[in-house]
Write an enzyme that holds these catalytic residues in place. Sequence first.
Site, PDB file in Angstrom:
ATOM      1  N   ASP A   1      40.479  29.827  42.870  1.00 46.20           N
ATOM      2  CA  ASP A   1      38.407  29.824  42.886  1.00 46.20           C
ATOM      3  C   ASP A   1      38.077  29.507  41.014  1.00 46.20           C
ATOM      4  OD1 ASP A   1      35.800  30.734  43.609  1.00 46.20           O
ATOM      5  OD2 ASP A   1      36.241  32.573  42.534  1.00 46.20           O
TER       6      ASP A   1
ATOM      7  N   GLU B   1      38.034  24.698  33.452  1.00 42.95           N
ATOM      8  CA  GLU B   1      36.739  24.843  34.012  1.00 42.95           C
ATOM      9  C   GLU B   1      35.037  23.902  33.405  1.00 42.95           C
ATOM     10  OE1 GLU B   1      36.815  29.030  36.796  1.00 42.95           O
ATOM     11  OE2 GLU B   1      35.356  28.694  35.636  1.00 42.95           O
TER      12      GLU B   1
ATOM     13  N   ASP C   1      53.814  44.319  38.207  1.00 40.91           N
ATOM     14  CA  ASP C   1      53.105  45.200  36.817  1.00 40.91           C
ATOM     15  C   ASP C   1      54.403  45.818  35.967  1.00 40.91           C
ATOM     16  OD1 ASP C   1      51.146  46.689  35.815  1.00 40.91           O
ATOM     17  OD2 ASP C   1      49.447  46.155  37.297  1.00 40.91           O
TER      18      ASP C   1
ATOM     19  N   ILE D   1      41.443  44.441  41.174  1.00 42.71           N
ATOM     20  CA  ILE D   1      41.209  43.388  42.752  1.00 42.71           C
ATOM     21  C   ILE D   1      42.239  43.352  43.014  1.00 42.71           C
ATOM     22  CG2 ILE D   1      40.561  41.246  42.806  1.00 42.71           C
ATOM     23  CD1 ILE D   1      39.004  41.644  40.749  1.00 42.71           C
TER      24      ILE D   1
ATOM     25  N   ALA E   1      41.313  34.586  39.592  1.00 42.30           N
ATOM     26  CA  ALA E   1      41.613  35.754  38.729  1.00 42.30           C
ATOM     27  C   ALA E   1      40.933  34.906  37.187  1.00 42.30           C
ATOM     28  CB  ALA E   1      43.233  36.590  38.451  1.00 42.30           C
ATOM     29  N   ARG E   2      42.008  34.360  36.743  1.00 45.47           N
ATOM     30  CA  ARG E   2      41.790  33.429  35.189  1.00 45.47           C
ATOM     31  C   ARG E   2      42.443  32.318  35.937  1.00 45.47           C
ATOM     32  NH1 ARG E   2      38.084  36.231  34.979  1.00 45.47           N
ATOM     33  NH2 ARG E   2      36.837  37.712  33.583  1.00 45.47           N
TER      34      ARG E   2
ATOM     35  N   HIS F   1      34.329  29.267  41.234  1.00 46.39           N
ATOM     36  CA  HIS F   1      34.239  30.449  40.720  1.00 46.39           C
ATOM     37  C   HIS F   1      32.833  31.547  41.093  1.00 46.39           C
ATOM     38  CE1 HIS F   1      35.386  32.646  36.819  1.00 46.39           C
ATOM     39  NE2 HIS F   1      35.050  33.510  37.866  1.00 46.39           N
TER      40      HIS F   1
END
Length: 329
Positions: free
Chosen positions: A263, A268, A179, A160, A239-240, A287
């Site tokens: 999101d 959650e 990264d 993504i 993402a998370r 989400h």
Amino acid sequence: MTALIAMSPEVAALALSPEHLERLRATTDLSDLVVSDFSSPEGRKALARTDVLLSGWGCPRLDAAVLADAPRLSAVVHAAGSVKGFLAPEVWDRGILVSSAAEANAAPVAHFTVSAIQLAGKRAFRLAHAYRNGDHQDPTTDPDIGNHGRTVGIVGASRIGRLVLGALAGRGYRLLVSDPFLHPDDAAGLGAELVELDTLLRESDVVSLHAPLLPETRGLLDDRRLSLLRDGAVIVNTARGALIDTAALTRHCADGRIDAVLDVTEPEPLPAGHPLLGMGNVLLTPHLAGAMGTEIRLLGEFAVTEVERFAHQEPLLGQVTAEDLHRIA
């Protein structure tokens, strides 16, 4: 070769068209069942003769006990993203091939993220909140609004993350990426500059998270790192939720210093009355960045093609190995 569909009936109806089912019947002895409970006598009987499991959202967890009822199982093709939540290590221990439609699910997430980044650059969420409350200010000459020349930092060169970089490259942004597994030359090929995470946070106007949730990335953006963000910066998280320290983020957003488009959250969903829910500079969505509604058909198409590849003894394009698990979402 017998195939069994294991997902909720609602997901199966969206993921698999009549044409998909015909393609499956052309290459496999497709069971007429759609199983969402392996503990039922019907589910256990179907598993016993299954060679390929086409799974999706609503598929029960495949652990040692379930696998004991599936002596012929040779492949699991998942018509969704992450396989971590429903496949136990015993699946790989048995040598069962695993494929995920994460690549197909990446496109809707990337599209959502790019839209969020562009709207964040326009301060659309903050201004919409003000507009609803009667503040009809003209933002035309506000130097803090606009996308041209802005610096966007991408945390994680995942599927993504790379799609987002590709969509933003050449559109007037300065792009940074962080990264630990990415080479500077590869970053340059994506139109971005590879930098350390702290540098990315200091220099970005918008920070978008695309890292997997691992023990070492939980709470990646803690209070110290959030403090590095410049005033007016925007955090986008598709993402998370646990990549961000929620309590720290709440404090940094509460005084209006930074904005957030979330999101995903940790926990959650957020409990009723949580401060983030009432902030005009925070947009919370349930989400929904990944495949939803009509987009689920993309996952079905990928999975059916994978079953066909397996039937023809071709390599699986979405294969997930045991070694992959430590670095993927």
